[in-house]
Write a protein that holds these residues in place. Sequence first.
Motif, mmCIF file in Angstrom:
data_model
loop_
_atom_site.group_PDB
_atom_site.id
_atom_site.type_symbol
_atom_site.label_atom_id
_atom_site.label_comp_id
_atom_site.label_asym_id
_atom_site.label_seq_id
_atom_site.Cartn_x
_atom_site.Cartn_y
_atom_site.Cartn_z
ATOM 1 N N VAL A 31 0.280 -13.377 -0.277
ATOM 2 C CA VAL A 31 0.656 -13.768 1.082
ATOM 3 C C VAL A 31 0.195 -12.723 2.096
ATOM 4 C CG1 VAL A 31 2.625 -14.165 2.641
ATOM 5 C CG2 VAL A 31 2.590 -15.207 0.379
ATOM 6 N N VAL A 32 0.392 -11.448 1.781
ATOM 7 C CA VAL A 32 -0.042 -10.366 2.675
ATOM 8 C C VAL A 32 -1.564 -10.388 2.834
ATOM 9 C CG1 VAL A 32 -0.244 -7.850 2.868
ATOM 10 C CG2 VAL A 32 1.965 -8.873 2.323
ATOM 11 N N GLY A 33 -2.267 -10.676 1.755
ATOM 12 C CA GLY A 33 -3.727 -10.725 1.779
ATOM 13 C C GLY A 33 -4.280 -11.852 2.646
ATOM 14 N N ARG A 34 -3.493 -12.926 2.791
ATOM 15 C CA ARG A 34 -3.927 -14.042 3.646
ATOM 16 C C ARG A 34 -3.834 -13.700 5.118
ATOM 17 N NH1 ARG A 34 -0.380 -18.011 0.361
ATOM 18 N NH2 ARG A 34 1.183 -17.997 1.980
ATOM 19 N N GLY A 35 -3.065 -12.634 5.431
ATOM 20 C CA GLY A 35 -2.951 -12.234 6.829
ATOM 21 C C GLY A 35 -1.817 -12.864 7.536
ATOM 22 N N LEU A 46 17.191 1.428 8.352
ATOM 23 C CA LEU A 46 15.899 0.933 8.816
ATOM 24 C C LEU A 46 15.075 2.044 9.445
ATOM 25 C CD1 LEU A 46 17.747 -1.729 8.740
ATOM 26 C CD2 LEU A 46 15.970 -2.655 10.174
ATOM 27 N N ASP A 47 13.815 2.135 9.017
ATOM 28 C CA ASP A 47 12.862 3.109 9.524
ATOM 29 C C ASP A 47 11.503 2.407 9.678
ATOM 30 O OD1 ASP A 47 11.433 5.372 10.197
ATOM 31 O OD2 ASP A 47 11.354 6.147 8.140
ATOM 32 N N PRO A 48 11.402 1.482 10.655
ATOM 33 C CA PRO A 48 10.167 0.697 10.796
ATOM 34 C C PRO A 48 8.969 1.575 11.133
ATOM 35 C CG PRO A 48 11.880 -0.049 12.355
ATOM 36 C CD PRO A 48 12.394 1.165 11.656
ATOM 37 N N PRO A 49 7.817 1.362 10.582
ATOM 38 C CA PRO A 49 7.467 0.461 9.482
ATOM 39 C C PRO A 49 7.427 1.180 8.127
ATOM 40 C CG PRO A 49 5.452 1.246 10.468
ATOM 41 C CD PRO A 49 6.599 1.954 11.174
ATOM 42 N N ASN A 50 8.294 2.158 7.933
ATOM 43 C CA ASN A 50 8.234 2.990 6.727
ATOM 44 C C ASN A 50 9.150 2.550 5.588
ATOM 45 O OD1 ASN A 50 6.359 4.887 7.920
ATOM 46 N ND2 ASN A 50 8.084 5.503 9.210
ATOM 47 N N GLY A 51 10.187 1.759 5.881
ATOM 48 C CA GLY A 51 11.048 1.304 4.797
ATOM 49 C C GLY A 51 12.470 1.055 5.219
ATOM 50 N N TYR A 52 13.292 0.705 4.229
ATOM 51 C CA TYR A 52 14.708 0.457 4.438
ATOM 52 C C TYR A 52 15.435 0.423 3.110
ATOM 53 C CZ TYR A 52 13.283 -4.528 3.781
ATOM 54 O OH TYR A 52 12.756 -5.710 3.327
ATOM 55 N N GLN A 104 2.292 -1.816 9.105
ATOM 56 C CA GLN A 104 2.949 -2.688 10.079
ATOM 57 C C GLN A 104 2.927 -4.141 9.603
ATOM 58 O OE1 GLN A 104 4.739 -1.710 12.778
ATOM 59 N NE2 GLN A 104 5.331 -3.857 12.989
ATOM 60 N N ALA A 105 1.799 -4.604 9.085
ATOM 61 C CA ALA A 105 1.701 -5.982 8.602
ATOM 62 C C ALA A 105 2.636 -6.217 7.411
ATOM 63 C CB ALA A 105 0.261 -6.310 8.223
ATOM 64 N N PRO A 145 -4.389 5.675 -0.114
ATOM 65 C CA PRO A 145 -5.700 6.310 0.031
ATOM 66 C C PRO A 145 -6.784 5.229 -0.039
ATOM 67 C CG PRO A 145 -4.418 7.344 -1.730
ATOM 68 C CD PRO A 145 -3.670 6.123 -1.292
ATOM 69 N N GLY A 146 -7.679 5.235 0.900
ATOM 70 C CA GLY A 146 -8.741 4.236 0.894
ATOM 71 C C GLY A 146 -8.379 2.927 1.566
ATOM 72 N N GLY A 147 -7.196 2.857 2.166
ATOM 73 C CA GLY A 147 -6.799 1.652 2.890
ATOM 74 C C GLY A 147 -5.699 0.882 2.190
ATOM 75 N N GLY A 148 -4.998 0.101 2.971
ATOM 76 C CA GLY A 148 -3.883 -0.676 2.440
ATOM 77 C C GLY A 148 -2.587 0.103 2.496
#
Length: 150
Positions: free
Chosen positions: A146-150, A70-76, A16-17, A102-105
């Motif tokens: 940028v994603v890592g900053r939240g 569009l298929d939120p949050p899976n792609g486009y 989602q993020a 696997p393992g997060g992210g």
Amino acid sequence: MAMTMKGEVTLPATKQAVWEKLNDPAVLKECIPGCQALEKTSDTSFSATAKIKVGPVSATFKGNVELTDLDPPNGYRISGQGEGGVAGFAKGGARVALTDAPGGGTVLAYDVEANVGGKLAQLGGRLIDGVAKKNADSFFAKFAEVVGRG
């Protein structure tokens, strides 16, 4: 001249993020190499201006991008075209898919097809492919930051 590029990157955030950042013009403008302007013109389209240098050819491209399937949050699917004056044109599209890592992210996978014409096409595939790969790597490195900053 046609080119293709596939790849994937694991990002330190939920699907989602990542989805929200992929649809945020300010984030995209910050991450796209050479991007001078990026404006959302509707829920599924953007207009953009980017300065790009490929070997001896430097040009400012202006174009439009449309999001479909569009298929939120899976792609486009993203498609667009741009004009660079005497340097030529570029048009193409990409399928973007997000899956849980696997393992997060989140794993972002992309499959790009593009065509270039004009002076750019005369430079040769190896040079264009190299610049495209460098720009993709630069985009995803910045996007992960940028994603890592939240």
